[in-house]
Design a protein around this motif. Sequence first.
Motif, PDB file in Angstrom:
ATOM      1  N   GLY A 248       0.719  -1.193   0.025  1.00 27.71           N
ATOM      2  CA  GLY A 248       0.055  -0.008  -0.038  1.00 27.71           C
ATOM      3  C   GLY A 248       0.804   1.269   0.128  1.00 27.71           C
ATOM      4  N   TYR A 249       0.365   2.337  -0.293  1.00 32.38           N
ATOM      5  CA  TYR A 249       0.809   3.530  -0.609  1.00 32.38           C
ATOM      6  C   TYR A 249       0.614   4.798   0.349  1.00 32.38           C
ATOM      7  CZ  TYR A 249       1.880   1.716  -5.244  1.00 32.38           C
ATOM      8  OH  TYR A 249       2.427   0.601  -6.385  1.00 32.38           O
ATOM      9  N   ILE A 250       1.376   5.431   0.756  1.00 33.59           N
ATOM     10  CA  ILE A 250       0.901   6.809   1.656  1.00 33.59           C
ATOM     11  C   ILE A 250       1.501   8.128   0.928  1.00 33.59           C
ATOM     12  CG2 ILE A 250       2.934   6.454   2.984  1.00 33.59           C
ATOM     13  CD1 ILE A 250       1.466   8.052   5.133  1.00 33.59           C
ATOM     14  N   CYS A 251       0.657   8.907   0.800  1.00 32.69           N
ATOM     15  CA  CYS A 251       0.850  10.370   0.076  1.00 32.69           C
ATOM     16  C   CYS A 251       1.292  11.282   1.163  1.00 32.69           C
ATOM     17  CB  CYS A 251      -0.138  10.875  -0.764  1.00 32.69           C
ATOM     18  SG  CYS A 251      -0.476   9.426  -2.394  1.00 32.69           S
ATOM     19  N   LEU A 252       2.034  12.108   1.362  1.00 31.34           N
ATOM     20  CA  LEU A 252       2.338  13.080   2.154  1.00 31.34           C
ATOM     21  C   LEU A 252       2.100  14.511   1.573  1.00 31.34           C
ATOM     22  CD1 LEU A 252       5.282  11.919   4.312  1.00 31.34           C
ATOM     23  CD2 LEU A 252       2.845  11.555   4.775  1.00 31.34           C
ATOM     24  N   GLY A 253       2.285  15.771   2.169  1.00 29.82           N
ATOM     25  CA  GLY A 253       2.368  16.873   1.664  1.00 29.82           C
ATOM     26  C   GLY A 253       3.658  17.206   1.041  1.00 29.82           C
ATOM     27  N   HIS A 254       3.676  18.233   0.233  1.00 27.92           N
ATOM     28  CA  HIS A 254       4.856  18.659  -0.492  1.00 27.92           C
ATOM     29  C   HIS A 254       5.928  18.725   0.312  1.00 27.92           C
ATOM     30  CE1 HIS A 254       3.456  22.718  -0.022  1.00 27.92           C
ATOM     31  NE2 HIS A 254       4.412  23.139  -0.087  1.00 27.92           N
ATOM     32  N   ALA A 255       5.930  19.426   1.579  1.00 29.58           N
ATOM     33  CA  ALA A 255       6.819  19.783   2.418  1.00 29.58           C
ATOM     34  C   ALA A 255       7.249  18.850   3.538  1.00 29.58           C
ATOM     35  CB  ALA A 255       6.502  21.152   3.404  1.00 29.58           C
ATOM     36  N   GLU A 256       6.611  17.546   3.187  1.00 30.27           N
ATOM     37  CA  GLU A 256       7.261  16.478   4.295  1.00 30.27           C
ATOM     38  C   GLU A 256       7.655  15.186   3.456  1.00 30.27           C
ATOM     39  OE1 GLU A 256       2.981  16.930   6.856  1.00 30.27           O
ATOM     40  OE2 GLU A 256       2.819  16.021   4.859  1.00 30.27           O
ATOM     41  N   SER A 257       8.603  14.764   4.403  1.00 32.75           N
ATOM     42  CA  SER A 257       9.283  13.597   3.750  1.00 32.75           C
ATOM     43  C   SER A 257       9.342  12.429   4.770  1.00 32.75           C
ATOM     44  CB  SER A 257      10.684  14.023   3.418  1.00 32.75           C
ATOM     45  OG  SER A 257      11.526  12.660   3.201  1.00 32.75           O
ATOM     46  N   MET A 258       8.690  11.310   4.199  1.00 34.53           N
ATOM     47  CA  MET A 258       8.808   9.977   5.161  1.00 34.53           C
ATOM     48  C   MET A 258      10.172   9.680   5.283  1.00 34.53           C
ATOM     49  SD  MET A 258       6.745   8.099   7.130  1.00 34.53           S
ATOM     50  CE  MET A 258       5.093   8.388   6.602  1.00 34.53           C
ATOM     51  N   GLU A 272       4.438  11.765 -11.677  1.00 32.87           N
ATOM     52  CA  GLU A 272       3.722  12.745 -11.120  1.00 32.87           C
ATOM     53  C   GLU A 272       4.232  13.212  -9.605  1.00 32.87           C
ATOM     54  OE1 GLU A 272       1.781   9.998 -13.911  1.00 32.87           O
ATOM     55  OE2 GLU A 272       2.483   9.537 -11.603  1.00 32.87           O
ATOM     56  N   ALA A 273       4.670  12.240  -9.084  1.00 34.39           N
ATOM     57  CA  ALA A 273       4.790  12.626  -7.600  1.00 34.39           C
ATOM     58  C   ALA A 273       5.962  11.699  -6.898  1.00 34.39           C
ATOM     59  CB  ALA A 273       3.354  12.576  -6.819  1.00 34.39           C
ATOM     60  N   ILE A 274       6.528  11.669  -5.644  1.00 40.64           N
ATOM     61  CA  ILE A 274       7.122  10.899  -4.876  1.00 40.64           C
ATOM     62  C   ILE A 274       6.109  10.622  -3.727  1.00 40.64           C
ATOM     63  CG2 ILE A 274       8.978  10.710  -3.170  1.00 40.64           C
ATOM     64  CD1 ILE A 274      10.505  12.862  -4.779  1.00 40.64           C
ATOM     65  N   VAL A 275       5.849   9.320  -3.588  1.00 43.57           N
ATOM     66  CA  VAL A 275       5.058   8.652  -2.577  1.00 43.57           C
ATOM     67  C   VAL A 275       5.906   7.494  -2.008  1.00 43.57           C
ATOM     68  CG1 VAL A 275       3.023   9.212  -3.959  1.00 43.57           C
ATOM     69  CG2 VAL A 275       3.980   7.025  -4.227  1.00 43.57           C
ATOM     70  N   TYR A 276       5.132   6.936  -0.845  1.00 43.04           N
ATOM     71  CA  TYR A 276       5.792   5.971  -0.163  1.00 43.04           C
ATOM     72  C   TYR A 276       4.735   4.813   0.155  1.00 43.04           C
ATOM     73  CZ  TYR A 276       8.318  10.341   1.198  1.00 43.04           C
ATOM     74  OH  TYR A 276       9.093  11.325   0.894  1.00 43.04           O
ATOM     75  N   ARG A 277       5.629   3.586   0.100  1.00 38.12           N
ATOM     76  CA  ARG A 277       5.162   2.249  -0.115  1.00 38.12           C
ATOM     77  C   ARG A 277       5.364   1.493   1.233  1.00 38.12           C
ATOM     78  NH1 ARG A 277       5.911  -0.341  -5.544  1.00 38.12           N
ATOM     79  NH2 ARG A 277       8.076  -0.409  -4.776  1.00 38.12           N
ATOM     80  N   ARG A 278       4.592   0.865   1.806  1.00 42.55           N
ATOM     81  CA  ARG A 278       4.770  -0.318   2.744  1.00 42.55           C
ATOM     82  C   ARG A 278       5.234  -1.582   1.841  1.00 42.55           C
ATOM     83  NH1 ARG A 278       1.337  -3.203   7.842  1.00 42.55           N
ATOM     84  NH2 ARG A 278       2.575  -5.021   7.854  1.00 42.55           N
ATOM     85  N   PRO A 279       6.729  -2.009   2.016  1.00 44.71           N
ATOM     86  CA  PRO A 279       6.972  -3.325   1.468  1.00 44.71           C
ATOM     87  C   PRO A 279       5.932  -4.616   1.235  1.00 44.71           C
ATOM     88  CG  PRO A 279       8.654  -2.393   2.946  1.00 44.71           C
ATOM     89  CD  PRO A 279       7.565  -1.660   3.092  1.00 44.71           C
TER      90      PRO A 279
END
Length: 285
Positions: A248-258, A272-279
């Motif tokens: 699954g994926y998580i989208c954060l705000g443009h000023a945030e970095s997981m 389109e964007a940088i997102v983060y994924r649970r492996p």
Amino acid sequence: MAAASPRAATEEEFLKLCDFLYRHTGLALTPAKRYYVDRRLAERMEATGAGSFGSYFATLRADVGGEMELLVNSLTVNETYFYREDHQLRCLTSSLLDPVARRKRRGEPIRIWSVPCSTGEEPYSIAIWLLENWPAVDEFEIEILGSDIDTRALAAARDGSYGKRALSRLSPDLVGKYFDPAGEERWQIIEGLRNSIQLTQANLVDGAEMARHGRFDVVFCRNVLIYFDDASRRIAAGNLYDALLPGGYICLGHAESMSRISSLFEVVRTEEAIVYRRPEEKAHD
């Protein structure tokens, strides 16, 4: 004779209040926000008839009349609009949902969570965007949840009534298609769309409260972690990780970095964007 206004909190009292709110909500209220907090505290002391900080704090700790909720509501900022950071909405339909859909068994829903959802613009934006831009939208059951710690914001989201500024990024065609006129320069989300979004209360640093919502394929958690300190960000990140299905994926705000918060997630760079994924979970031999 008018009652005297509550006196301002002392430095010790201010820090005591901030510590209490931090432990319960994760919000880091710094001395730089002292004036803002003092104003809201004075309003709540006057509303409860507390003659001193001590008596108000006792009311707050005991949560008499739901005072904790009322104070948190007064301190949270809920300013947003439809199609905010729409590059992530493009990412959702161009890069994220097709891989999610391929993992689904027949009849298994795709679940998307907007947390915090504020006054509802984000979850309704997701729904409208999917209807307009994902060709497979009718092939799947899609559950969209919106959650927030602020019950006033949730009430506004349930009402789904918005002014011109909130709709400024939407074309007249979309406004005409998905909104009904609701007074002078007010429009309300059509009933069918309002009823399709589940709205619930959730606190990002409360693991049990987060867990009761189940697990999701995509989570939008934008522009809130910047208000937390490092410790509460890590707690929130762990809870968000648990809220995601594997892959699954998580989208954060443009000023945030997981990546600066937690090593639990994989970084996914799309066009389109940088997102983060649970492996994905690895199969055992």
